[in-house]
Structure formats: structure tokens, C-alpha cells
Motif scaffolding. Structure first.
Motif, mmCIF file in Angstrom:
data_model
loop_
_atom_site.group_PDB
_atom_site.id
_atom_site.type_symbol
_atom_site.label_atom_id
_atom_site.label_comp_id
_atom_site.label_asym_id
_atom_site.label_seq_id
_atom_site.Cartn_x
_atom_site.Cartn_y
_atom_site.Cartn_z
ATOM 1 N N PRO A 111 17.963 -8.782 -20.887
ATOM 2 C CA PRO A 111 17.438 -9.392 -22.114
ATOM 3 C C PRO A 111 17.669 -8.472 -23.297
ATOM 4 O O PRO A 111 18.020 -7.292 -23.127
ATOM 5 N N LEU A 112 17.506 -9.018 -24.490
ATOM 6 C CA LEU A 112 17.669 -8.183 -25.674
ATOM 7 C C LEU A 112 16.632 -7.065 -25.641
ATOM 8 O O LEU A 112 15.475 -7.294 -25.261
ATOM 9 N N PRO A 113 17.017 -5.857 -26.004
ATOM 10 C CA PRO A 113 16.079 -4.727 -25.907
ATOM 11 C C PRO A 113 14.881 -4.887 -26.838
ATOM 12 O O PRO A 113 15.014 -5.367 -27.960
ATOM 13 N N GLU A 114 13.725 -4.513 -26.330
ATOM 14 C CA GLU A 114 12.504 -4.535 -27.125
ATOM 15 C C GLU A 114 12.241 -3.132 -27.681
ATOM 16 O O GLU A 114 12.482 -2.136 -26.995
ATOM 17 N N PRO A 115 11.749 -3.029 -28.911
ATOM 18 C CA PRO A 115 11.479 -1.696 -29.487
ATOM 19 C C PRO A 115 10.315 -1.016 -28.784
ATOM 20 O O PRO A 115 9.351 -1.679 -28.371
ATOM 21 N N ARG A 116 10.408 0.303 -28.633
ATOM 22 C CA ARG A 116 9.308 1.036 -28.016
ATOM 23 C C ARG A 116 8.075 1.029 -28.916
ATOM 24 O O ARG A 116 6.948 0.927 -28.436
ATOM 25 N N VAL A 117 8.316 1.173 -30.214
ATOM 26 C CA VAL A 117 7.216 1.130 -31.185
ATOM 27 C C VAL A 117 7.534 0.015 -32.179
ATOM 28 O O VAL A 117 8.255 0.242 -33.161
ATOM 29 N N ASP B 271 14.096 -4.435 -39.750
ATOM 30 C CA ASP B 271 15.143 -5.011 -38.909
ATOM 31 C C ASP B 271 14.492 -5.846 -37.803
ATOM 32 O O ASP B 271 13.547 -5.390 -37.154
ATOM 33 N N VAL B 272 15.000 -7.069 -37.584
ATOM 34 C CA VAL B 272 14.397 -7.927 -36.557
ATOM 35 C C VAL B 272 14.490 -7.287 -35.177
ATOM 36 O O VAL B 272 13.694 -7.617 -34.290
ATOM 37 N N ARG B 273 15.425 -6.353 -34.973
ATOM 38 C CA ARG B 273 15.536 -5.658 -33.690
ATOM 39 C C ARG B 273 14.406 -4.654 -33.499
ATOM 40 O O ARG B 273 14.176 -4.192 -32.382
ATOM 41 N N GLU B 274 13.699 -4.310 -34.590
ATOM 42 C CA GLU B 274 12.587 -3.376 -34.505
ATOM 43 C C GLU B 274 11.246 -4.100 -34.400
ATOM 44 O O GLU B 274 10.196 -3.461 -34.362
ATOM 45 N N MET B 275 11.291 -5.436 -34.343
ATOM 46 C CA MET B 275 10.070 -6.229 -34.235
ATOM 47 C C MET B 275 9.895 -6.721 -32.804
ATOM 48 O O MET B 275 10.871 -6.974 -32.097
#
Length: 571
Positions: free
Chosen positions: A315-321, A392-396
Motif C-alpha cells: 500500500p502507499l506508505p503512511e507517514p510516521r508522524v 504534502d498529501v503524502r505527509e497526511m
């Protein structure tokens, strides 16, 4: 195969599976060892004192009883573990599919996964319950019997032992020969299934064209290819089946001839020869069944490999924070996205202030819908960034991102249930008053009033029992109920009649009020409601500005506008 099974399911199932395999192996050993008691039974029966056979017969009966109990316990364990694994497989597959990005679900992929989740999972998990025990028995019991034969007469035992490498070689050769043809047959089966569905869906078009008597060429060709693939699969397995049968019969004949020779020479008694021949005959039955069981296991293993491929998809990676945006302006910063070898978005830079409306227009295939999908993170960009409120939506967090976005696509999918259940998907904890208010704002109340079942009307699978305009009103009501600060619209009125179009437009106006909006427009008159317009072609922003500014420039947008007006006039 067991390792593949455990990798697919997770190692929490390793203990029960290994215990079941050990129990099945013990059962097969007990079966083989029970036949060892036939030698003293027959020796006593053919001797001078047949009554000496009674204790051996009692021991043989006890051994058979032990085997029967073990068989019952092992079969029950296999069914229990198989059922547990089936449930676990459905849970794991469902959880994994829910985490995969929406962009992974291409049209062909959806059908493939649906077949895999039904027929594939059942076939793969059915191995433990239905195939593993007889397969282990077919391998272990003959080996145990051969060991018994060696203990009574080494010459006859070695003759039986000669079958082991021969059978193994035949099985390995058959597996290699059938792997490619089995894979081809499965692929053809799936293709044929797709063509059957396509043929059924095409019935309105075929009947409207007066071609109901004609055969559907694509389906015909697909079925022919399936027949050819099935024939090749059968023919490739045939040498293995025949080879196994010839090998087993040849070894049995050799044991028979050797036993007769030894008996005539006085090296072994008649009772021992008869007992060994009975044991050899008992070896033959499970060995001959190996071909059929091996085919089922290979098919199950192929499904396991396909399941493993799906479950291995990251799956698309989820941000740690995770970060939370403080506002809801939107920015596409030099966004590049490729789909295969094709560049769908090429350095796109756009921005929408909070509460603003951006319309994206352009010819088909320009990448308009892709921008909406990148904003909702159906895919991740290859270069650049998509930001909401500077984040960035990748950081959400994905759930937090989707909570901020309401999406209304042109093709609406409704779940098989009532109208109210489909509207409540927007916000399940909404009150009845909030649901009714969203329906009124979307002009859905007009539809509900004329339906006999009202709110309890069943929409059918995919919303098939409602018209296109009615489905759109449900979709807009669902988005209104969600009350998200960002709205993404992929032109929702392009295929509606004037009455439904007017009602849907009114609902859209309610939906867009006070929210940040990105609107993909096919019908150009919807563009006038936007604060800014971006004209895309081949994944690039060709022009950008307000509607009036772009008309004054007399460029690509103005020509596109004039062409759309001409089409409207012709209509």
C-alpha cells in the motif's frame, strides 16, 4: 507449498498447520504399520496350527482401530484448521485490499480480484481440508509398507523400494510439463469469464441493433481459446498419468515375479510371499491416485501464488508522524505522474485558494481526472508535490485526508441497499434530520417522494434500480452529508436529461458553497461558475486564467469554448 501457504496467511497459523500435518503423517504411518501384522496372520493361517492366528488377528484389529481413531481425529483437525484458515484468509485479504490505493483498482484488476477472492481462496484453502490428508497418505503409507517389506525380506523390499525414485521422477516431470499449460488454461478461463460478462452487459446494444441472432465474436473466440488451452493442459498431463500407472504396475509385476522365484527356490515361505504381495497391492492404490491429487495441489498452489502476489502489493506508505493542514487551499507543484510508459501529468503547477473554485478542461486523455485522483491520493506522484494547506498529501494520514475530501464522480456506484443506507455512507453517525436536510439540498427528496418505498427503496447492485440522474442525486446527498471542506467533481451532468441536469446542478451549487472546489468540466457551461480555469492537453497546462481572460486571449480555450457552443446549438 506449506511455506507458501503460511507466507500468505501469516505465521500465526504455523502451529495448527504443522500439528495437523504431523497428525496426518502419524495416521499414514499407523496405516502402513498395521499392514505389517498381515505377515504373521497369514503365516499362522497357512501353517500347521491356524489357531495361532487369533492373537495376531486381535492385534491387527486393534491396530486398525487405532488407525481409524487417528484418521477421524486428523480429518477433523484438517477440516477445522481449513475452516479457520479460510476465515483468516478472507479477513487478511479484505484488510489488505482496504489498504491498497484506489488507483490500484483498474477495471481488469477488479474482475480478477473478485474471482480470486471467491473461487481462488476456496480452492487454495481447501487443500488442508480435502487434499492434504490423502496426499500425505499416498506418500507416507507406501514408504512405510516398503520398510515393512524390507524387514521381512530384503530382496522383495528392494524391489518395492525401486518404485520410489521412479514415481518421484514421473511426478516431477509431470509437474514441469503441466505448469505452463495450467497457467495458460487459468488465464483463458478468466478471459472467457470476462467475455461472458461483457456479452451479458452488451445485450441492450445487441438487441437495439437487431443482432440478437448473431454470435458474439469475441466470446466465441475466447471460448475456442479456452477449449484449446484445456486440451493442451489435458494432453500435457496425460504422459504423467500413463507413466505413473505403467511404473506402478511394472514394479508390482517385478515384485510378483521375484516373489514367485523366491518361493519356488525355497528361499521364502508361501505365506510371506502372499503377505508381501498383499502389501505391494496396497501400495499401488494410493500411488495411482497421486496423479489426480497432484493436479489439484498444483492448481491450489497456483492460486496461492496469485494470492501472494496481491498480498505482496505494498500500500502507499503512511507517514510516521502525520501532519495536519491548518487550512484548505490546494497546490499542484510541478506534478509529474506516469501510468506505465505514458506521462499523464507533466510538470503541472496549479493552485486554488481556500474557498476558491478551479475548473480543469481539455480534450479526452489530457489528464484532468488524474489530477483529482492525485489530490485524493489514489496514486502518488512521480515528481513534484500535491499539497493541502501547505502540507504534502503524502505527509497526511490517509483517513484524515479522505475525511477532508468529498468526491462526486461521473460514474456513480451505489451499494446494494436502501437509499438511506447509501446516503448515510457519507457520515454514518448523522442524525435523521441531517440526512433529510442533505437529501433536500441535493433534490433527492423529489425522487424519494415518488418512489413507493421512500427512503427504504432498494437501489439494487451498483444502483441499477435507479436512473443515472437519481444515482447522481444520491451521490451528491452523500457528499453534502459528509460536509468536507474540499470538493472534487468529475463532471456529473454530461449524460443527464435536462430535468435531472437542472436538479443536479442545484445540488452541486449547494455542495460547492463555501468549499474549496476542483471541477473537471466536460460541458463548458459549468466552467462559468469557476474562479479560475486551467486548460490541459497531453498532461500539461496550456492556458490558465479566468473564463473571460481566456476568451479574450483567443487561444486554445477560446477555440474549445466556441466548439462546445456549436455542439450545444446543434443539440
Amino acid at each position: 507449498m506449506i511455506n507458501t501457504l503460511l507466507r500468505v496467511l501469516g505465521h500465526e497459523y504455523a502451529g495448527p498447520v504443522r500439528r495437523t500435518v504431523a497428525l496426518m503423517t502419524a495416521t499414514a504411518l499407523a496405516e502402513g504399520l498395521s499392514y505389517a501384522l498381515l505377515v504373521p496372520v497369514l503365516r499362522a493361517l497357512f501353517g500347521s496350527t491356524p489357531e495361532d492366528a487369533r492373537p495376531w488377528l486381535a492385534a491387527f484389529g486393534a491396530a486398525v482401530a487405532v488407525y481409524a481413531v487417528l484418521r477421524y481425529v486428523s480429518d477433523r483437525s484438517g477440516f477445522r484448521v481449513g475452516t479457520t484458515m479460510l476465515h483468516g484468509m478472507y479477513e487478511r485479504l479484505g484488510e489488505h485490499l482496504a489498504r491498497l490505493p484506489v488507483g490500484w483498482y483498474q477495471p481488469g484488476r477488479t474482475g480478477e480480484v473478485s474471482v480470486l477472492a471467491s473461487q481462488g481462496v476456496l480452492q487454495a484453502m481447501g487443500v488442508i481440508a480435502h487434499l492434504l490428508a490423502p496426499f500425505i497418505s499416498a506418500c507416507v503409507t507406501p514408504l512405510t509398507i516398503v520398510a515393512v517389506m524390507l524387514a521381512y525380506n530384503w530382496q522383495l523390499g528392494l524391489a518395492g523400494l525401486a518404485a520410489v525414485p521412479l514415481v518421484a521422477a514421473v511426478q516431477l516431470r509431470t509437474a514441469r510439463a503441466t505448469t505452463a499449460t495450467d497457467m495458460e488454461r487459468v488465464a483463458r478461463e478468466r478471459a472467457a469469464t470476462g467475455r461472458v460478462i461483457e456479452y451479458l452487459q452488451a445485450q441492450p446494444v445487441l438487441r437495439a441493433g437487431g443482432r440478437t441472432g448473431e454470435r458474439f465474436g469475441l466470446l466465441d473466440d475466447s471460448l475456442k481459446e479456452l477449449r484449446r488451452a484445456s486440451r493442451r493442459s489435458t494432453l500435457s498431463a496425460l504422459p504423467g498419468v500413463l507413466g505413473l500407472a505403467v511404473t506402478v504396475q511394472a514394479v508390482f509385476t517385478a515384485v510378483l515375479a521375484l516373489g514367485a522365484y523366491l518361493a519356488l527356490g525355497g528361499d521364502v515361505g508361501t505365506a510371506e510371499v502372499l503377505a508381501v504381495l498383499v502389501l505391494a497391492a496396497r501400495c499401488a492404490d494410493p500411488l495411482l491416485s497421486l496423479a489426480e491429487m497432484s493436479g489439484g495441489i498444483r492448481a491450489a498452489r497456483a492460486e496461492l501464488i496469485r494470492l501472494d502476489d496481491v498480498l505482496s502489493t505494498e500500500p502507499l506508505p503512511e507517514p510516521r508522524v502525520p501532519r495536519e493542514p491548518s487550512c484548505h487551499d490546494i497546490e499542484f507543484d510541478a506534478v509529474t505522474f506516469r501510468h506505465g510508459d505514458r506521462v499523464v501529468a507533466d510538470g503541472v503547477t496549479l493552485s486554488v485558494p481556500e474557498g476558491g473554485r478551479l475548473a480543469v478542461v481539455g480534450p479526452s486523455g489530457a489528464g484532468k481526472t488524474t489530477l483529482l485522483q492525485l489530490l485524493a491520493r489514489f496514486h502518488d506522484v512521480d515528481a513534484g508535490a500535491v499539497r493541502i494547506g501547505g502540507v504534502d498529501v503524502r505527509e497526511m494520514d490517509t483517513a484524515a485526508l479522505m475525511a477532508r475530501i468529498a468526491i462526486v464522480f461521473q460514474d456513480v456506484y451505489l451499494f446494494d441497499g436502501t437509499i438511506e443506507e447509501n446516503v448515510r455512507l457519507g457520515r454514518p453517525d448523522a442524525t435523521d434530520a441531517e440526512v433529510r436536510a442533505a437529501a433536500a439540498a441535493a433534490r433527492l427528496d423529489e425522487v424519494i417522494e415518488r418512489l413507493p418505498g421512500g427512503w427504504s427503496t432498494d437501489v439494487g447492485e451498483g444502483g441499477a434500480l435507479l436512473s443515472g440522474g437519481e444515482r447522481q442525486r444520491v451521490s451528491i446527498a452523500r457528499a453534502l452529508l459528509k460536509d468536507a471542506p474540499i470538493v472534487l467533481l468529475d463532471e456529473v451532468t454530461s449524460a443527464l436529461d435536462p430535468v435531472n441536469e437542472a436538479a443536479v446542478h442545484a445540488g452541486i451549487e449547494e455542495l460547492m458553497a463555501g468549499r474549496t472546489v476542483v471541477l473537471v468540466a466536460h460541458r463548458m457551461r459549468t466552467v462559468r461558475r469557476a474562479d479560475s480555469v486551467a486548460f490541459l492537453d497531453a498532461g500539461r497546462v496550456v492556458e490558465q486564467g479566468s473564463h473571460e481572460e481566456l476568451l479574450r486571449r483567443a487561444g486554445r480555450y477560446a477555440a474549445y469554448w466556441d466548439l462546445s457552443l456549436a455542439g450545444t446549438a446543434r443539440d
